[in-house]
Design a protein around this motif. Structure first.
Motif, PDB file in Angstrom:
ATOM      1  N   SER A   1      88.057  59.246  24.250  1.00 44.36           N
ATOM      2  CA  SER A   1      87.104  58.133  24.294  1.00 44.36           C
ATOM      3  C   SER A   1      86.380  57.984  22.966  1.00 44.36           C
ATOM      4  O   SER A   1      86.145  56.859  22.491  1.00 44.36           O
ATOM      5  CB  SER A   1      86.095  58.333  25.427  1.00 44.36           C
TER       6      SER A   1
ATOM      7  N   ASP B   1      88.860  56.497  20.522  1.00 46.11           N
ATOM      8  CA  ASP B   1      89.011  55.064  20.769  1.00 46.11           C
ATOM      9  C   ASP B   1      87.807  54.279  20.263  1.00 46.11           C
ATOM     10  O   ASP B   1      87.956  53.199  19.689  1.00 46.11           O
ATOM     11  CB  ASP B   1      89.241  54.792  22.249  1.00 46.11           C
ATOM     12  N   ALA B   2      86.603  54.824  20.441  1.00 48.45           N
ATOM     13  CA  ALA B   2      85.398  54.150  19.945  1.00 48.45           C
ATOM     14  C   ALA B   2      85.452  54.031  18.420  1.00 48.45           C
ATOM     15  O   ALA B   2      85.120  52.977  17.858  1.00 48.45           O
ATOM     16  CB  ALA B   2      84.147  54.901  20.382  1.00 48.45           C
ATOM     17  N   CYS B   3      85.874  55.087  17.750  1.00 50.76           N
ATOM     18  CA  CYS B   3      85.997  55.046  16.287  1.00 50.76           C
ATOM     19  C   CYS B   3      87.076  54.039  15.872  1.00 50.76           C
ATOM     20  O   CYS B   3      86.890  53.278  14.913  1.00 50.76           O
ATOM     21  CB  CYS B   3      86.343  56.421  15.738  1.00 50.76           C
ATOM     22  N   ALA B   4      88.180  54.031  16.574  1.00 44.84           N
ATOM     23  CA  ALA B   4      89.260  53.092  16.255  1.00 44.84           C
ATOM     24  C   ALA B   4      88.817  51.652  16.459  1.00 44.84           C
ATOM     25  O   ALA B   4      89.180  50.765  15.674  1.00 44.84           O
ATOM     26  CB  ALA B   4      90.488  53.403  17.104  1.00 44.84           C
ATOM     27  N   THR B   5      88.015  51.414  17.473  1.00 48.09           N
ATOM     28  CA  THR B   5      87.510  50.066  17.719  1.00 48.09           C
ATOM     29  C   THR B   5      86.667  49.580  16.541  1.00 48.09           C
ATOM     30  O   THR B   5      86.770  48.428  16.117  1.00 48.09           O
ATOM     31  CB  THR B   5      86.703  50.021  19.030  1.00 48.09           C
TER      32      THR B   5
ATOM     33  N   ASP C   1      88.952  48.584  13.731  1.00 45.87           N
ATOM     34  CA  ASP C   1      89.754  47.374  13.912  1.00 45.87           C
ATOM     35  C   ASP C   1      89.341  46.251  12.967  1.00 45.87           C
ATOM     36  O   ASP C   1      90.155  45.409  12.606  1.00 45.87           O
ATOM     37  CB  ASP C   1      89.669  46.879  15.357  1.00 45.87           C
TER      38      ASP C   1
ATOM     39  N   GLY D   1      91.661  50.867  12.535  1.00 49.14           N
ATOM     40  CA  GLY D   1      91.717  51.216  13.955  1.00 49.14           C
ATOM     41  C   GLY D   1      93.124  51.571  14.401  1.00 49.14           C
ATOM     42  O   GLY D   1      93.342  52.555  15.113  1.00 49.14           O
TER      43      GLY D   1
ATOM     44  N   ARG E   1      94.412  55.239  15.836  1.00 47.43           N
ATOM     45  CA  ARG E   1      95.149  55.379  17.104  1.00 47.43           C
ATOM     46  C   ARG E   1      96.514  56.021  16.885  1.00 47.43           C
ATOM     47  O   ARG E   1      96.957  56.859  17.673  1.00 47.43           O
ATOM     48  CB  ARG E   1      95.293  54.022  17.777  1.00 47.43           C
TER      49      ARG E   1
END
Length: 76
Positions: free
Chosen positions: A46, A49-53, A56, A66, A70
């Motif tokens: 999680s 994913d927050a860092c990847a968001t 983006d 992002g 991932r």
């Protein structure tokens, strides 16, 4: 950061091993533990994913930060 054979210029080859070593280093797991609990793994992914968001928004036609994050940490 953690230095081991799974972290090199090519990227993280085994995210589970990488994050397990990090959890041991930060004393979230006892030394010698080989696996993260399901709950800790879910939390870790999680955060990834927050860092990847956030990443983006940064990139160009060739990709973005992002997508790169991932690709390094998620097993697709």
């Amino acid at each position: 950061m953690i230095e081991d054979e799974d972290s090199d210029a090519v990227g993280i080859r085994d995210p589970a091993k990488f994050f397990t070593a990090l959890a041991i280093k930060l004393e979230l797991l006892p030394p010698g533990e080989t696996d993260l609990s399901d709950a800790l793994w879910t939390y870790t992914m999680s955060v990834v994913d927050a860092c990847a968001t956030i990443g983006d928004a940064y990139g160009n036609a060739g990709g973005n930060a992002g997508a790169h994050i991932r690709a390094q940490f998620f097993d697709y």
